[in-house]
Design a protein around this motif. Structure first.
Motif, PDB file in Angstrom:
ATOM      1  N   ALA A  13       1.438 -11.735   8.613  1.00  0.00           N
ATOM      2  CA  ALA A  13       2.682 -11.111   8.154  1.00  0.00           C
ATOM      3  C   ALA A  13       3.504 -12.084   7.309  1.00  0.00           C
ATOM      4  O   ALA A  13       4.040 -11.717   6.253  1.00  0.00           O
ATOM      5  CB  ALA A  13       3.499 -10.626   9.351  1.00  0.00           C
ATOM      6  N   ASP A  59       1.686 -12.711   3.997  1.00  0.00           N
ATOM      7  CA  ASP A  59       1.835 -11.581   3.079  1.00  0.00           C
ATOM      8  C   ASP A  59       3.206 -11.602   2.408  1.00  0.00           C
ATOM      9  O   ASP A  59       3.324 -11.339   1.196  1.00  0.00           O
ATOM     10  CB  ASP A  59       1.649 -10.256   3.824  1.00  0.00           C
ATOM     11  CG  ASP A  59       0.199  -9.978   4.184  1.00  0.00           C
ATOM     12  OD1 ASP A  59      -0.699 -10.657   3.624  1.00  0.00           O
ATOM     13  OD2 ASP A  59      -0.046  -9.104   5.037  1.00  0.00           O
ATOM     14  N   ALA A  60       4.249 -11.880   3.186  1.00  0.00           N
ATOM     15  CA  ALA A  60       5.602 -11.924   2.615  1.00  0.00           C
ATOM     16  C   ALA A  60       5.717 -13.048   1.590  1.00  0.00           C
ATOM     17  O   ALA A  60       6.305 -12.871   0.511  1.00  0.00           O
ATOM     18  CB  ALA A  60       6.636 -12.108   3.726  1.00  0.00           C
ATOM     19  N   ARG A  78      12.212  -8.528  10.184  1.00  0.00           N
ATOM     20  CA  ARG A  78      12.266  -7.147   9.712  1.00  0.00           C
ATOM     21  C   ARG A  78      13.415  -6.363  10.324  1.00  0.00           C
ATOM     22  O   ARG A  78      14.132  -5.614   9.640  1.00  0.00           O
ATOM     23  CB  ARG A  78      10.946  -6.440  10.036  1.00  0.00           C
ATOM     24  CG  ARG A  78      10.852  -5.032   9.495  1.00  0.00           C
ATOM     25  CD  ARG A  78       9.759  -4.255  10.195  1.00  0.00           C
ATOM     26  NE  ARG A  78      10.085  -4.020  11.605  1.00  0.00           N
ATOM     27  CZ  ARG A  78       9.340  -3.308  12.445  1.00  0.00           C
ATOM     28  NH1 ARG A  78       8.194  -2.814  12.024  1.00  0.00           N
ATOM     29  NH2 ARG A  78       9.697  -3.122  13.700  1.00  0.00           N
ATOM     30  N   TYR A 101       8.513  -9.455   7.203  1.00  0.00           N
ATOM     31  CA  TYR A 101       7.596  -8.405   7.651  1.00  0.00           C
ATOM     32  C   TYR A 101       7.338  -8.444   9.159  1.00  0.00           C
ATOM     33  O   TYR A 101       6.540  -7.665   9.667  1.00  0.00           O
ATOM     34  CB  TYR A 101       6.246  -8.552   6.946  1.00  0.00           C
ATOM     35  CG  TYR A 101       6.246  -8.263   5.457  1.00  0.00           C
ATOM     36  CD1 TYR A 101       7.325  -7.634   4.836  1.00  0.00           C
ATOM     37  CD2 TYR A 101       5.150  -8.617   4.669  1.00  0.00           C
ATOM     38  CE1 TYR A 101       7.321  -7.377   3.478  1.00  0.00           C
ATOM     39  CE2 TYR A 101       5.129  -8.350   3.303  1.00  0.00           C
ATOM     40  CZ  TYR A 101       6.218  -7.734   2.712  1.00  0.00           C
ATOM     41  OH  TYR A 101       6.185  -7.466   1.356  1.00  0.00           O
ATOM     42  N   GLU A 124       8.825   1.446  10.969  1.00  0.00           N
ATOM     43  CA  GLU A 124       7.916   1.068   9.895  1.00  0.00           C
ATOM     44  C   GLU A 124       8.187   1.896   8.637  1.00  0.00           C
ATOM     45  O   GLU A 124       8.163   1.389   7.517  1.00  0.00           O
ATOM     46  CB  GLU A 124       6.463   1.262  10.339  1.00  0.00           C
ATOM     47  CG  GLU A 124       5.941   0.215  11.307  1.00  0.00           C
ATOM     48  CD  GLU A 124       6.510   0.364  12.727  1.00  0.00           C
ATOM     49  OE1 GLU A 124       6.387  -0.575  13.517  1.00  0.00           O
ATOM     50  OE2 GLU A 124       7.069   1.447  13.034  1.00  0.00           O
ATOM     51  N   SER A 151       9.427   0.578   4.959  1.00  0.00           N
ATOM     52  CA  SER A 151       8.664   0.943   3.763  1.00  0.00           C
ATOM     53  C   SER A 151       9.575   1.536   2.702  1.00  0.00           C
ATOM     54  O   SER A 151       9.367   1.342   1.495  1.00  0.00           O
ATOM     55  CB  SER A 151       7.559   1.944   4.110  1.00  0.00           C
ATOM     56  OG  SER A 151       6.576   1.358   4.941  1.00  0.00           O
ATOM     57  N   GLN A 198      11.004  -0.710   0.225  1.00  0.00           N
ATOM     58  CA  GLN A 198      10.071  -1.176  -0.800  1.00  0.00           C
ATOM     59  C   GLN A 198       9.660  -0.044  -1.747  1.00  0.00           C
ATOM     60  O   GLN A 198       8.804  -0.234  -2.607  1.00  0.00           O
ATOM     61  CB  GLN A 198       8.824  -1.766  -0.128  1.00  0.00           C
ATOM     62  CG  GLN A 198       9.141  -2.963   0.769  1.00  0.00           C
ATOM     63  CD  GLN A 198       7.927  -3.423   1.554  1.00  0.00           C
ATOM     64  OE1 GLN A 198       7.473  -2.773   2.488  1.00  0.00           O
ATOM     65  NE2 GLN A 198       7.391  -4.549   1.144  1.00  0.00           N
TER      66      GLN A 198
END
Length: 316
Positions: free
Chosen positions: A21, A24-25, A147, A186, A236, A240, A243
């Motif tokens: 996580a 990825d961020a 998050r 994330y 979640e 999302s 984004q």
């Protein structure tokens, strides 16, 4: 498999999930570059401990070189255990600096008893950290917001500030001199809680604001936790949404040229519809299926809307 082996497997999965996580961020927002010197702001809470720990793991395996320096601001809160962080940081071999600034007295003097202290405390703390980052020659400032913090901030701004605004994973500092990053953007808070227990971090509570149970942020946090329990996947989906912003379907004239719209114009996200395609239980799908599997429907026609709203579970 023994109970101990199962627990070890779960611990490994948690560590791997957190690393992925954070990785990825970092990749999505280009948070860390070769040669960066990153100031990791360490408060003594679970989030900043986890941030430092995971960044150290990534530092050991990353294909680029970057430095980490941990910085803690000792705000002179009564009873603050000054020895804990230096002892911990020395035990893991991380360069660090403890900055002593009596912001606690300023907050207590300025803020009326019983009022929220977090806003002023945060601004004073951030100003000191900007100064220290410059003194240390750091190119990035890493904060431990996760998050859930980001979503809470979004709702706080909506409910109390009249703005559709959250905490971005990466932004320029208020004074324009630094890049602030949030590598935990994330990461779920409940994963950080489990990780802190697993790693047995020496947690230091914030005594300054610990006596403020009715903080607006705490109310929002409890609301989101309730939603997470009752509606799995909602959190979640909301993240999302941050984004997947569609300016043409909001109402901000600075983000989208509403005055310049003309007939026949092709928009990136399509024209006017009631709402996006939804996934609903098939028993509410206008008789298209009799089972409870889920299907995706296009925006309904008025007839479908009437049928969906009129459908009620049969009583026994």
């Amino acid at each position: 498999m023994s109970k101990k082996s199962k627990q070890q497997l779960e611990n490994n999965k948690l560590n791997k999930r957190l690393r992925h996580a954070v990785g990825d961020a970092i990749n999505d927002f280009n948070m860390i570059e070769n040669g960066d010197k990153i100031m990791v702001c360490l408060s003594g809470g679970k989030d900043s401990y986890a941030l430092l720990d995971i960044l150290r793991q990534l530092q050991a395996s990353a294909p680029i070189d970057f430095e980490l320096v941990a910085v803690n601001l000792d705000q002179k809160q009564p009873g603050f255990p000054e020895h804990i962080l230096p002892e911990y940081l020395e035990s893991i071999g991380v360069p660090y600096r403890i900055v002593e600034e009596d912001t606690y007295s300023i907050v207590k003097r300025v803020i009326e008893e019983g009022k929220t202290t977090c806003s002023l405390c945060s601004r004073l703390r951030r100003g000191v950290l900007y100064r220290v980052a410059k003194e240390l020659g750091c190119t990035k400032i890493a904060l431990g917001h996760h998050r859930d913090d980001i979503l809470q901030t979004m709702f706080l701004n909506m409910f109390y500030g009249g703005k559709l605004k959250a905490m971005p994973p990466k932004l320029v500092s208020d004074n324009g001199e630094h890049i602030v990053i949030r590598p935990l953007a994330y990461v779920k808070e409940k994963d950080l809680e489990r990780y802190a227990e697993l790693k047995q971090f020496p947690i230091i509570p914030c005594n300054l604001c610990g006596s403020q149970p009715n903080l607006q942020r705490q109310v929002i946090k409890e609301m989101l936790q309730d939603w997470d329990k009752r509606f799995p996947g909602r959190i979640e989906s909301m993240f999302s949404a941050l984004q997947n912003v569609v300016p043409s379907h909001l109402a901000d004239t600075e983000l989208f040229d509403f005055t310049g719209l003309v007939r026949g114009q092709t928009l990136k996200h399509g024209g006017d519809t009631a709402f996006d395609s939804e996934t609903v239980p098939a028993r509410f799908s206008d008789g298209l299926s009799e089972n409870d599997s889920e299907i995706t429907l296009s925006p309904p026609t008025p007839k479908k809307v009437i049928n969906i709203l009129a459908s009620k579970p049969k009583t026994a």
